[in-house]
Motif scaffolding. Structure first.
Motif, PDB file in Angstrom:
ATOM      1  N   ARG A  71       0.830  -1.216   0.000  1.00  0.00           N
ATOM      2  CA  ARG A  71       0.000   0.000   0.000  1.00  0.00           C
ATOM      3  C   ARG A  71       0.862   1.264   0.000  1.00  0.00           C
ATOM      4  O   ARG A  71       0.566   2.223  -0.712  1.00  0.00           O
ATOM      5  N   LEU A  72       1.920   1.266   0.811  1.00  0.00           N
ATOM      6  CA  LEU A  72       2.807   2.431   0.845  1.00  0.00           C
ATOM      7  C   LEU A  72       3.451   2.657  -0.517  1.00  0.00           C
ATOM      8  O   LEU A  72       3.516   3.795  -1.000  1.00  0.00           O
ATOM      9  N   ALA A  73       3.921   1.593  -1.131  1.00  0.00           N
ATOM     10  CA  ALA A  73       4.534   1.714  -2.460  1.00  0.00           C
ATOM     11  C   ALA A  73       3.514   2.252  -3.454  1.00  0.00           C
ATOM     12  O   ALA A  73       3.816   3.146  -4.252  1.00  0.00           O
ATOM     13  N   GLY A  77       3.328   5.760  -5.716  1.00  0.00           N
ATOM     14  CA  GLY A  77       3.435   5.588  -7.164  1.00  0.00           C
ATOM     15  C   GLY A  77       4.695   4.828  -7.554  1.00  0.00           C
ATOM     16  O   GLY A  77       5.277   5.098  -8.599  1.00  0.00           O
ATOM     17  N   MET A  78       5.122   3.894  -6.702  1.00  0.00           N
ATOM     18  CA  MET A  78       6.365   3.159  -6.939  1.00  0.00           C
ATOM     19  C   MET A  78       6.080   1.656  -6.935  1.00  0.00           C
ATOM     20  O   MET A  78       5.068   1.212  -6.399  1.00  0.00           O
ATOM     21  N   THR A  86      14.636   2.412  -2.219  1.00  0.00           N
ATOM     22  CA  THR A  86      14.702   3.832  -1.866  1.00  0.00           C
ATOM     23  C   THR A  86      14.710   3.998  -0.353  1.00  0.00           C
ATOM     24  O   THR A  86      15.478   4.786   0.193  1.00  0.00           O
ATOM     25  N   SER A  87      13.876   3.237   0.335  1.00  0.00           N
ATOM     26  CA  SER A  87      13.830   3.289   1.798  1.00  0.00           C
ATOM     27  C   SER A  87      15.134   2.806   2.411  1.00  0.00           C
ATOM     28  O   SER A  87      15.649   3.408   3.355  1.00  0.00           O
ATOM     29  N   ALA A  88      15.687   1.726   1.874  1.00  0.00           N
ATOM     30  CA  ALA A  88      16.903   1.137   2.434  1.00  0.00           C
ATOM     31  C   ALA A  88      18.092   2.075   2.333  1.00  0.00           C
ATOM     32  O   ALA A  88      18.969   2.075   3.207  1.00  0.00           O
ATOM     33  N   PHE A  89      18.134   2.879   1.299  1.00  0.00           N
ATOM     34  CA  PHE A  89      19.287   3.750   1.099  1.00  0.00           C
ATOM     35  C   PHE A  89      19.001   5.194   1.467  1.00  0.00           C
ATOM     36  O   PHE A  89      19.673   6.112   1.015  1.00  0.00           O
ATOM     37  N   ASP A  90      17.991   5.412   2.316  1.00  0.00           N
ATOM     38  CA  ASP A  90      17.655   6.734   2.851  1.00  0.00           C
ATOM     39  C   ASP A  90      17.485   7.789   1.776  1.00  0.00           C
ATOM     40  O   ASP A  90      17.912   8.931   1.928  1.00  0.00           O
ATOM     41  N   GLN A  91      16.865   7.410   0.688  1.00  0.00           N
ATOM     42  CA  GLN A  91      16.584   8.388  -0.360  1.00  0.00           C
ATOM     43  C   GLN A  91      15.199   8.964  -0.125  1.00  0.00           C
ATOM     44  O   GLN A  91      14.357   8.350   0.524  1.00  0.00           O
TER      45      GLN A  91
END
Length: 151
Positions: A71-73, A77-78, A86-91
């Motif tokens: 749901r978050l993705a 729109g990802m 993106t979350s793992a690399f703090d982007q």
């Protein structure tokens, strides 16, 4: 190329050897820290050739965690893959407009229409009536309520 440091990442010699270093890391010939691997990934994606994603990473999550991640993705729109990377690399993740935002924009449009009607009537009759003032108060209260929902 053992023993490189994160400060070595931006030297020309290092950039020339990105493919070799990446191969050595992936085959286990060079062991680097998570911080160094993250730097390598960033430098590689900025200066190296475009990388096709060919590796799989399987993780275990609960049913509710899986639902929440999907749901978050979706709300961002990802794809799930891009969202997790993106979350793992703090982007930075930009969330696309949600239903609440759409409702807010729609309500703002209706409020703008009401204000235009009130201003038009005020110009026609050279002033505002008590009913017009009450309508302005209702509009203001609606805006305050909507603002609190967004926060």
């Amino acid at each position: 190329m053992p023993g490189f440091k994160p400060s070595d990442f931006f030297t020309q010699n290092y950039l020339d050897n990105l493919p070799i270093l990446e191969e050595q890391v992936l085959t286990g010939k060079v062991d680097i820290s998570a911080e160094e691997a993250t730097h390598l990934l960033k430098v590689s994606s900025q200066f190296g050739p475009s990388r096709q994603k060919t590796q799989r990473l399987d993780i275990r999550v609960s049913g509710l965690e899986k639902y929440a991640i999907r749901r978050l993705a979706q709300e961002c729109g990802m794809t799930v893959s891009n969202f997790l990377l993106t979350s793992a690399f703090d982007q930075k993740i930009t969330i696309s407009p949600t239903k609440l935002t759409d409702e807010f924009n729609s309500e703002i449009g209706r409020i703008g229409n009401n204000i235009n009607q009130l201003v038009h009537r005020a110009h026609l009759y050279q002033g505002l009536t008590k009913d017009n003032l009450d309508m302005f108060k209702d509009i203001l209260n609606t805006l305050k309520s909507m603002n609190s929902k967004i926060k």
